[in-house]
Design a protein around this motif. Structure first.
Motif, PDB file in Angstrom:
ATOM      1  N   PHE A 116       1.205  -1.022   0.041  1.00  0.00           N
ATOM      2  CA  PHE A 116      -0.150   0.164   0.028  1.00  0.00           C
ATOM      3  C   PHE A 116       0.408   1.161   0.056  1.00  0.00           C
ATOM      4  CE2 PHE A 116      -1.993   3.411   2.257  1.00  0.00           C
ATOM      5  CZ  PHE A 116      -3.268   4.163   1.260  1.00  0.00           C
ATOM      6  N   TYR A 117       1.475   1.533   0.724  1.00  0.00           N
ATOM      7  CA  TYR A 117       1.967   2.547   0.869  1.00  0.00           C
ATOM      8  C   TYR A 117       3.705   2.970   0.151  1.00  0.00           C
ATOM      9  CZ  TYR A 117       5.823   5.792   2.750  1.00  0.00           C
ATOM     10  OH  TYR A 117       6.832   6.694   2.335  1.00  0.00           O
ATOM     11  N   TRP A 118       4.202   1.615  -0.986  1.00  0.00           N
ATOM     12  CA  TRP A 118       5.267   2.419  -2.294  1.00  0.00           C
ATOM     13  C   TRP A 118       3.988   2.718  -3.412  1.00  0.00           C
ATOM     14  CZ3 TRP A 118       8.886   3.997  -0.961  1.00  0.00           C
ATOM     15  CH2 TRP A 118       9.630   3.461   0.434  1.00  0.00           C
ATOM     16  N   ALA A 119       2.787   1.916  -2.811  1.00  0.00           N
ATOM     17  CA  ALA A 119       1.742   2.019  -4.348  1.00  0.00           C
ATOM     18  C   ALA A 119       1.274   3.527  -4.500  1.00  0.00           C
ATOM     19  CB  ALA A 119       0.605   1.083  -4.018  1.00  0.00           C
ATOM     20  N   VAL A 120       0.732   3.952  -3.193  1.00  0.00           N
ATOM     21  CA  VAL A 120       0.711   5.784  -2.847  1.00  0.00           C
ATOM     22  C   VAL A 120       1.963   6.746  -3.240  1.00  0.00           C
ATOM     23  CG1 VAL A 120      -0.317   6.883  -0.945  1.00  0.00           C
ATOM     24  CG2 VAL A 120      -0.883   4.424  -1.022  1.00  0.00           C
ATOM     25  N   TYR A 121       3.388   6.270  -2.606  1.00  0.00           N
ATOM     26  CA  TYR A 121       3.902   7.398  -2.649  1.00  0.00           C
ATOM     27  C   TYR A 121       5.134   6.587  -3.835  1.00  0.00           C
ATOM     28  CZ  TYR A 121       2.009   8.388   1.343  1.00  0.00           C
ATOM     29  OH  TYR A 121       0.996   9.126   2.416  1.00  0.00           O
ATOM     30  N   ARG A 122       5.696   6.052  -3.986  1.00  0.00           N
ATOM     31  CA  ARG A 122       6.254   5.322  -5.798  1.00  0.00           C
ATOM     32  C   ARG A 122       5.640   4.422  -6.453  1.00  0.00           C
ATOM     33  NH1 ARG A 122      11.349   8.303  -5.588  1.00  0.00           N
ATOM     34  NH2 ARG A 122      10.930   7.831  -7.699  1.00  0.00           N
ATOM     35  N   PRO A 123       5.221   4.798  -7.072  1.00  0.00           N
ATOM     36  CA  PRO A 123       3.996   3.309  -7.949  1.00  0.00           C
ATOM     37  C   PRO A 123       5.655   2.919  -9.278  1.00  0.00           C
ATOM     38  CG  PRO A 123       3.348   5.393  -8.187  1.00  0.00           C
ATOM     39  CD  PRO A 123       4.170   5.809  -7.042  1.00  0.00           C
ATOM     40  N   ASP A 124       5.920   4.538  -9.430  1.00  0.00           N
ATOM     41  CA  ASP A 124       7.054   4.288 -10.326  1.00  0.00           C
ATOM     42  C   ASP A 124       8.380   3.143  -9.932  1.00  0.00           C
ATOM     43  OD1 ASP A 124       7.825   6.213  -8.630  1.00  0.00           O
ATOM     44  OD2 ASP A 124       8.547   6.815 -10.040  1.00  0.00           O
ATOM     45  N   LEU A 125       8.346   2.857  -8.798  1.00  0.00           N
ATOM     46  CA  LEU A 125       9.309   2.176  -8.561  1.00  0.00           C
ATOM     47  C   LEU A 125       8.554   0.781  -8.194  1.00  0.00           C
ATOM     48  CD1 LEU A 125      11.871   4.568  -6.397  1.00  0.00           C
ATOM     49  CD2 LEU A 125      12.149   4.008  -9.003  1.00  0.00           C
ATOM     50  N   THR A 126       7.342   0.619  -8.011  1.00  0.00           N
ATOM     51  CA  THR A 126       7.210  -0.883  -7.965  1.00  0.00           C
ATOM     52  C   THR A 126       6.207  -1.521  -8.546  1.00  0.00           C
ATOM     53  OG1 THR A 126       5.422   0.324  -6.225  1.00  0.00           O
ATOM     54  CG2 THR A 126       7.181  -0.342  -5.260  1.00  0.00           C
ATOM     55  N   PRO A 127       6.647  -1.461  -9.774  1.00  0.00           N
ATOM     56  CA  PRO A 127       5.622  -2.065 -10.945  1.00  0.00           C
ATOM     57  C   PRO A 127       4.687  -3.589 -10.608  1.00  0.00           C
ATOM     58  CG  PRO A 127       7.781  -2.488 -11.680  1.00  0.00           C
ATOM     59  CD  PRO A 127       7.801  -1.924 -10.098  1.00  0.00           C
ATOM     60  N   PRO A 128       3.562  -3.517 -11.562  1.00  0.00           N
ATOM     61  CA  PRO A 128       3.139  -4.386 -11.263  1.00  0.00           C
ATOM     62  C   PRO A 128       3.716  -6.096 -10.943  1.00  0.00           C
ATOM     63  CG  PRO A 128       1.695  -2.897 -11.938  1.00  0.00           C
ATOM     64  CD  PRO A 128       2.803  -2.798 -13.258  1.00  0.00           C
ATOM     65  N   PHE A 129       4.230  -6.296 -11.509  1.00  0.00           N
ATOM     66  CA  PHE A 129       5.324  -7.359 -11.765  1.00  0.00           C
ATOM     67  C   PHE A 129       5.807  -7.417 -10.446  1.00  0.00           C
ATOM     68  CE2 PHE A 129       8.601  -5.392 -13.446  1.00  0.00           C
ATOM     69  CZ  PHE A 129       9.822  -4.642 -12.737  1.00  0.00           C
ATOM     70  N   VAL A 130       6.183  -6.482  -9.797  1.00  0.00           N
ATOM     71  CA  VAL A 130       7.254  -6.761  -8.430  1.00  0.00           C
ATOM     72  C   VAL A 130       6.184  -6.746  -7.485  1.00  0.00           C
ATOM     73  CG1 VAL A 130       8.303  -5.343  -7.136  1.00  0.00           C
ATOM     74  CG2 VAL A 130       8.716  -4.994  -9.054  1.00  0.00           C
TER      75      VAL A 130
END
Length: 169
Positions: A51-65
């Motif tokens: 949740f945190y990384w999806a909100v604040y850095r989705p560019d660094l956590t793509p869906p495949f990760v």
């Protein structure tokens, strides 16, 4: 000016930090503490990270990760393969669509969003686990785990903010 090898490696490591912390939490959540019944009500640390990384850095956590993290959690905890991956992708999808709402508001709004989204995730987990096991799973442990996860989210968010500020930038 050309960047040096060390600078490129530093940038690469900073960009891998969200995925690395999320995968580390998969392993941390599997550590046996020797507390009777803890495995059934252990907080969903990995869900907090997704949740945190999806909100604040989705560019660094793509869906495949996020998908691979869910598969790793399934393998480590012995859940049906793909169950957690589906839940994490659902959380990721909802969190990224509501991202602008959380970014421009105080933390308690993001916390409230986490409460709502994680409730849906725990509900989906409960329904899917009941279907996979072909048995009614009593929701008391699911509710206890949800409560513990929600209660610990501010502390984990504090840790994620520190990682975000000082390591990811």
């Amino acid at each position: 000016m050309k960047t040096s090898f060390v600078q490129r490696m530093d940038l690469w490591a900073r960009h891998l930090m969200p995925a690395a912390t999320t995968l580390l939490l998969v392993l941390v959540s599997a550590v046996p503490l020797g507390i009777p019944g803890y495995a059934q009500i252990s907080p969903a640390f990995t869900l907090m990270a997704v949740f945190y990384w999806a909100v604040y850095r989705p560019d660094l956590t793509p869906p495949f990760v996020v998908f691979l993290t869910g598969l790793a959690e399934d393998l480590v905890h012995g859940y049906p393969i793909g169950l957690t991956a589906i839940i994490f992708l659902a959380v990721y999808g909802v969190a990224t669509t509501q991202r602008q709402t959380f970014l421009t508001k105080p933390f308690f709004i993001a916390w409230g969003g986490f409460v709502i989204i994680s409730f849906g995730a725990f509900l989906l987990d409960w329904v899917l686990m009941s279907l996979f096991s072909l048995a009614w799973i009593i929701p008391d442990t699911v509710l206890a785990r949800f409560g513990l996860t929600v209660a610990l989210f501010p502390a984990m968010a504090w840790l994620f903010v520190r990682i975000h500020r000082y390591l990811v930038r």
